[in-house]
Design an enzyme around this catalytic site. Sequence first.
Site, short mmCIF file in Angstrom:
data_model
loop_
_atom_site.label_atom_id
_atom_site.label_comp_id
_atom_site.label_asym_id
_atom_site.label_seq_id
_atom_site.Cartn_x
_atom_site.Cartn_y
_atom_site.Cartn_z
N ASP A 77 -4.42 -0.79 -64.44
CA ASP A 77 -4.62 -2.16 -64.88
C ASP A 77 -3.46 -3.08 -64.45
O ASP A 77 -2.30 -2.67 -64.46
CB ASP A 77 -4.76 -2.15 -66.41
CG ASP A 77 -5.51 -3.36 -66.93
OD1 ASP A 77 -6.01 -4.16 -66.12
OD2 ASP A 77 -5.59 -3.49 -68.17
N HIS A 78 -3.81 -4.30 -64.11
CA HIS A 78 -2.82 -5.33 -63.76
C HIS A 78 -1.79 -4.86 -62.73
O HIS A 78 -0.58 -4.96 -62.95
CB HIS A 78 -2.12 -5.86 -65.03
CG HIS A 78 -3.00 -6.81 -65.79
ND1 HIS A 78 -3.15 -8.13 -65.47
CD2 HIS A 78 -3.83 -6.61 -66.85
CE1 HIS A 78 -4.01 -8.72 -66.29
NE2 HIS A 78 -4.45 -7.81 -67.13
N GLU A 180 -11.26 -4.57 -59.21
CA GLU A 180 -11.37 -5.80 -60.00
C GLU A 180 -10.24 -6.75 -59.62
O GLU A 180 -9.10 -6.33 -59.46
CB GLU A 180 -11.29 -5.49 -61.50
CG GLU A 180 -11.24 -6.73 -62.38
CD GLU A 180 -11.42 -6.43 -63.86
OE1 GLU A 180 -12.39 -5.71 -64.21
OE2 GLU A 180 -10.61 -6.91 -64.66
N LYS A 222 -4.04 -11.39 -78.23
CA LYS A 222 -4.16 -9.94 -78.35
C LYS A 222 -4.50 -9.50 -79.77
O LYS A 222 -3.82 -9.89 -80.73
CB LYS A 222 -2.83 -9.28 -77.94
CG LYS A 222 -2.41 -9.60 -76.52
CD LYS A 222 -3.22 -8.81 -75.52
CE LYS A 222 -2.77 -9.12 -74.10
NZ LYS A 222 -3.56 -8.41 -73.10
N HIS A 255 -10.95 -9.50 -70.48
CA HIS A 255 -9.69 -8.85 -70.87
C HIS A 255 -9.29 -9.32 -72.27
O HIS A 255 -9.85 -10.26 -72.79
CB HIS A 255 -8.57 -9.24 -69.90
CG HIS A 255 -8.67 -8.59 -68.56
ND1 HIS A 255 -7.57 -8.20 -67.85
CD2 HIS A 255 -9.73 -8.25 -67.81
CE1 HIS A 255 -7.95 -7.67 -66.71
NE2 HIS A 255 -9.26 -7.68 -66.65
#
Length: 387
Positions: A77-78, A180, A222, A255
């Site tokens: 991810d990221h 992605e 978050k 996300h």
Amino acid sequence: MLTPLSLSPSFGFGDRLGLATPGHIAAVRGTKFAPIFAQQSVRENARTGRTPQQVMDEARRAVDAAGWDGPWGADADHLKTPEDIPPFVAAGYTFFTVDPGEYVDNAADTDALEALKQKLTGFKWDELSAVYLGDEGEQAWGRFEAETLMRATVKYGKAIGHAVTMFERLSDAKDDFDFEMSVDETDSPTTPFEHFFIASELTRLGVRFTSLAPRFIGRFEKGVDYIGDPDALDAELAKHAAVTADFGTYKLSLHSGSDKFSVYPLIAKHWGERIHVKTAGTSYLEALRVLAKHEPDLFLSIYSLGRDCYETDKRTYHVSAQLDQLPQTEDLPALLDDFHAREVLHVTFGSALTKFGPELKAALAKHETAYYDGLKLHFDKHLGLLS
Ligand SMILES: [Zn+2]
């Protein structure tokens, strides 16, 4: 089977402690979602002191132990730079999320035309105008005119270029993978029109991507519910879905998906099967809920550390909790239902793990049934609203 999930509806379970997968498996079993059981960003790895290989090994052990025989994925991810890629490839990840957010020019939304034109040097404007400035008519996401195309080019052109570089680097290393592009952490929201431009450019430049994470309007903080106007978001998500349907080749990705309970019915309605949702923080918070109930002393130590570290640790996150708004209560589990306490506990996970990691993991191992049951209950709520 660990495999790319392609266009199946999918759900990402980040597990910062390496102990949550049995609960994730219990929740996802029998739903339409293909799970991602290993999902960790470079930033999370740095804060948890884990390597891509460890994250993978822990997920795989749980998958084997539970006898999960469906497809599942592992999300690197990221990823921000080409140097981020090799350890994830070596560990067998199947889903690569590239975040070129640092290359997004947020000022392009409001730049004066002259400044915009200056910034256009370096882009192939003649080619872009030939591709986009024909008369396509008005679409759900708007229409291409010289100025909107200029703004989209300046805003996202370099980010798209970086995503192409990352895709090529990955293609050299792997045959088959989910790809992605995410710009979810940028300051300026991605309009449906810009979403169309990004998808179109990636396609035109040969990037085979399976999902795209725009930055949606409002605030996706978050571990807490959506902050913003739900009607405006509803209309916006419908337009984004129209763009995705027009291509038919990729999913929309949400996300910071933890606990966005007011948003799930909207994306279920508009995105249908072309959906990917990522969560991570909420599994950590469910771990803390177990401690709040069963190991109050340890919980209080973590909470106290969280209050000390919040102002520093929050800098790389989009959060708005305030320390002076924390509730005064003796009811520790109730803190896990409070907006401010959740965000404080969430963004300080790295500090908590550095100081209390071994105790925290030992306590969870001792109360593992309670942890798995809590995760199942919590994710049943997520997945139910998304179906
Ligand atoms: Zn993200």
